[in-house]
Motif scaffolding. Structure first.
Motif, mmCIF file in Angstrom:
data_model
loop_
_atom_site.group_PDB
_atom_site.id
_atom_site.type_symbol
_atom_site.label_atom_id
_atom_site.label_comp_id
_atom_site.label_asym_id
_atom_site.label_seq_id
_atom_site.Cartn_x
_atom_site.Cartn_y
_atom_site.Cartn_z
ATOM 1 N N ASN A 40 -10.533 3.801 8.601
ATOM 2 C CA ASN A 40 -11.243 4.932 7.772
ATOM 3 C C ASN A 40 -10.613 6.337 8.119
ATOM 4 O O ASN A 40 -10.605 7.280 7.720
ATOM 5 N N ARG A 41 -9.965 6.376 9.691
ATOM 6 C CA ARG A 41 -9.901 7.685 10.359
ATOM 7 C C ARG A 41 -8.240 7.747 10.205
ATOM 8 O O ARG A 41 -7.817 8.856 10.860
ATOM 9 N N VAL A 42 -7.617 6.788 9.715
ATOM 10 C CA VAL A 42 -6.022 6.873 9.836
ATOM 11 C C VAL A 42 -5.465 7.620 8.695
ATOM 12 O O VAL A 42 -5.924 7.578 7.453
ATOM 13 N N ASN A 43 -4.811 8.966 9.039
ATOM 14 C CA ASN A 43 -4.286 9.768 7.864
ATOM 15 C C ASN A 43 -2.643 9.619 8.059
ATOM 16 O O ASN A 43 -2.297 9.370 9.083
ATOM 17 N N VAL A 44 -2.152 9.393 6.695
ATOM 18 C CA VAL A 44 -0.695 9.313 6.888
ATOM 19 C C VAL A 44 -0.168 10.482 6.134
ATOM 20 O O VAL A 44 -0.666 11.143 5.117
ATOM 21 N N THR A 51 -3.074 12.304 4.066
ATOM 22 C CA THR A 51 -3.639 11.723 3.190
ATOM 23 C C THR A 51 -4.437 10.282 3.846
ATOM 24 O O THR A 51 -3.810 9.810 4.548
ATOM 25 N N PRO A 52 -5.661 10.325 3.540
ATOM 26 C CA PRO A 52 -6.212 8.926 4.090
ATOM 27 C C PRO A 52 -5.654 7.743 3.609
ATOM 28 O O PRO A 52 -5.336 7.640 2.600
ATOM 29 N N LEU A 53 -5.539 6.950 4.456
ATOM 30 C CA LEU A 53 -4.824 5.521 4.339
ATOM 31 C C LEU A 53 -5.448 4.905 3.059
ATOM 32 O O LEU A 53 -4.433 4.405 2.125
ATOM 33 N N LYS A 74 5.581 2.061 -2.573
ATOM 34 C CA LYS A 74 6.470 1.239 -1.493
ATOM 35 C C LYS A 74 7.076 1.900 -0.737
ATOM 36 O O LYS A 74 7.262 1.980 0.507
ATOM 37 N N SER A 75 7.775 3.182 -1.206
ATOM 38 C CA SER A 75 8.350 4.262 -0.425
ATOM 39 C C SER A 75 7.417 4.729 0.788
ATOM 40 O O SER A 75 8.267 5.377 1.754
ATOM 41 N N SER A 76 6.262 4.588 0.767
ATOM 42 C CA SER A 76 5.279 5.022 1.947
ATOM 43 C C SER A 76 4.981 4.125 2.821
ATOM 44 O O SER A 76 4.327 4.536 3.820
ATOM 45 N N LEU A 77 5.872 3.072 2.818
ATOM 46 C CA LEU A 77 5.415 1.804 3.917
ATOM 47 C C LEU A 77 5.797 2.359 5.070
ATOM 48 O O LEU A 77 5.027 1.975 6.155
ATOM 49 N N LYS A 78 7.082 2.987 5.381
ATOM 50 C CA LYS A 78 7.346 3.433 6.579
ATOM 51 C C LYS A 78 6.408 4.813 7.213
ATOM 52 O O LYS A 78 6.163 4.543 8.252
ATOM 53 N N ASP A 79 5.959 5.339 6.510
ATOM 54 C CA ASP A 79 5.068 6.495 6.652
ATOM 55 C C ASP A 79 3.736 5.919 7.221
ATOM 56 O O ASP A 79 3.262 6.357 8.326
ATOM 57 N N ILE A 80 3.131 4.748 6.505
ATOM 58 C CA ILE A 80 2.030 4.215 6.711
ATOM 59 C C ILE A 80 2.215 3.642 8.109
ATOM 60 O O ILE A 80 1.173 3.613 8.934
ATOM 61 N N HIS A 82 4.239 4.285 10.654
ATOM 62 C CA HIS A 82 3.994 5.382 11.523
ATOM 63 C C HIS A 82 2.894 5.999 11.857
ATOM 64 O O HIS A 82 2.685 6.293 13.160
ATOM 65 N N ALA A 83 2.131 6.115 10.991
ATOM 66 C CA ALA A 83 0.683 6.744 11.116
ATOM 67 C C ALA A 83 -0.328 5.734 11.932
ATOM 68 O O ALA A 83 -0.800 5.854 12.883
ATOM 69 N N LEU A 84 0.032 4.229 11.614
ATOM 70 C CA LEU A 84 -0.808 2.948 12.345
ATOM 71 C C LEU A 84 -0.157 3.276 13.921
ATOM 72 O O LEU A 84 -1.294 2.976 14.675
ATOM 73 N N LEU A 85 0.919 3.376 14.077
ATOM 74 C CA LEU A 85 1.388 3.345 15.339
ATOM 75 C C LEU A 85 1.009 4.504 16.178
ATOM 76 O O LEU A 85 0.556 4.582 17.276
ATOM 77 N N ALA A 86 0.703 5.604 15.616
ATOM 78 C CA ALA A 86 0.168 6.884 16.184
ATOM 79 C C ALA A 86 -1.198 6.898 16.310
ATOM 80 O O ALA A 86 -1.715 7.644 16.958
ATOM 81 N N SER A 87 -1.861 6.094 15.554
ATOM 82 C CA SER A 87 -3.357 6.109 15.768
ATOM 83 C C SER A 87 -4.013 5.705 16.966
ATOM 84 O O SER A 87 -3.146 4.821 17.731
#
Length: 187
Positions: A40-44, A51-53, A74-80, A82-87
């Motif tokens: 819930n707290r992960v933003n991409v 934007t909330p995941l 599907k083009s947002s896969l890398k951004d997601i 990255h956001a998960l790694l940064a969370s």
């Protein structure tokens, strides 16, 4: 018990909101099982906008300890990823090219105990919030009595009702906490 006094109803609503806030807060504590609320707290960062995941991807639980994140774009896969790694999740995402898997690690007994303490501390904050609302409610009732809106007897009766509302809210918090502790400590 049917409550009709508008002051008490107003403060009862605040107590309910404190209980809901506690529930949301406890939902972010990882208990060794997959739960979509962990994200819930992960933003991409999506086209320059955080934007909330959960608005960018479908989040499912295919297995007890696996979260599957399937982006709508599907083009947002890398951004997601990255956001998960940064969370602050502390879980390495596995990108298979079309979806991301998060495998929730099994918790050690020591980590479970730490999480149980964290649950208790979070619960205590919820109880403090409810007690603060009770204090505000009592002050409002005393002020109403001072202004002549309530008699001494009405004040005493409403104070009793206010205490019952508070006790009920504290009991709800304790039930929420016990449920989360059980989940955290379960092997």
């Amino acid at each position: 018990m049917k409550i009709t006094d508008p002051t008490i109803l107003q403060y009862q609503e605040k107590m309910t909101k404190a209980e809901e806030a506690l529930q949301r807060e406890l939902g972010t504590i990882r208990a060794g099982v997959a739960n979509a609320s962990l994200l819930n707290r992960v933003n991409v960062e999506y086209y320059g906008v955080p934007t909330p995941l959960n608005q960018m991807a479908q989040i499912s639980v295919p297995e007890a300890r696996v979260l599957l994140i399937t982006p709508y774009d599907k083009s947002s896969l890398k951004d997601i990823e990255h956001a998960l790694l940064a969370s602050d999740l502390g879980i390495a995402p596995m990108n298979d090219g079309s979806a991301i898997r998060l495998v929730i690690p099994q918790l050690t007994e020591e980590r479970r105990k730490e999480l149980a303490k964290q649950v208790k501390a979070t619960s205590e904050k919820g109880k403090v919030a409810v007690r603060n609302v009770r204090r505000e409610m009592m002050d409002a009732l005393k002020k109403a009595q001072k202004n002549g809106d309530l008699t001494e007897d009405q004040l005493r009766d409403l104070e009793d009702v206010a205490q019952k509302v508070t006790d009920n809210s504290i009991k709800n918090i304790e039930n929420i906490t016990a449920e989360k502790e059980k989940e955290v400590l379960a092997g």
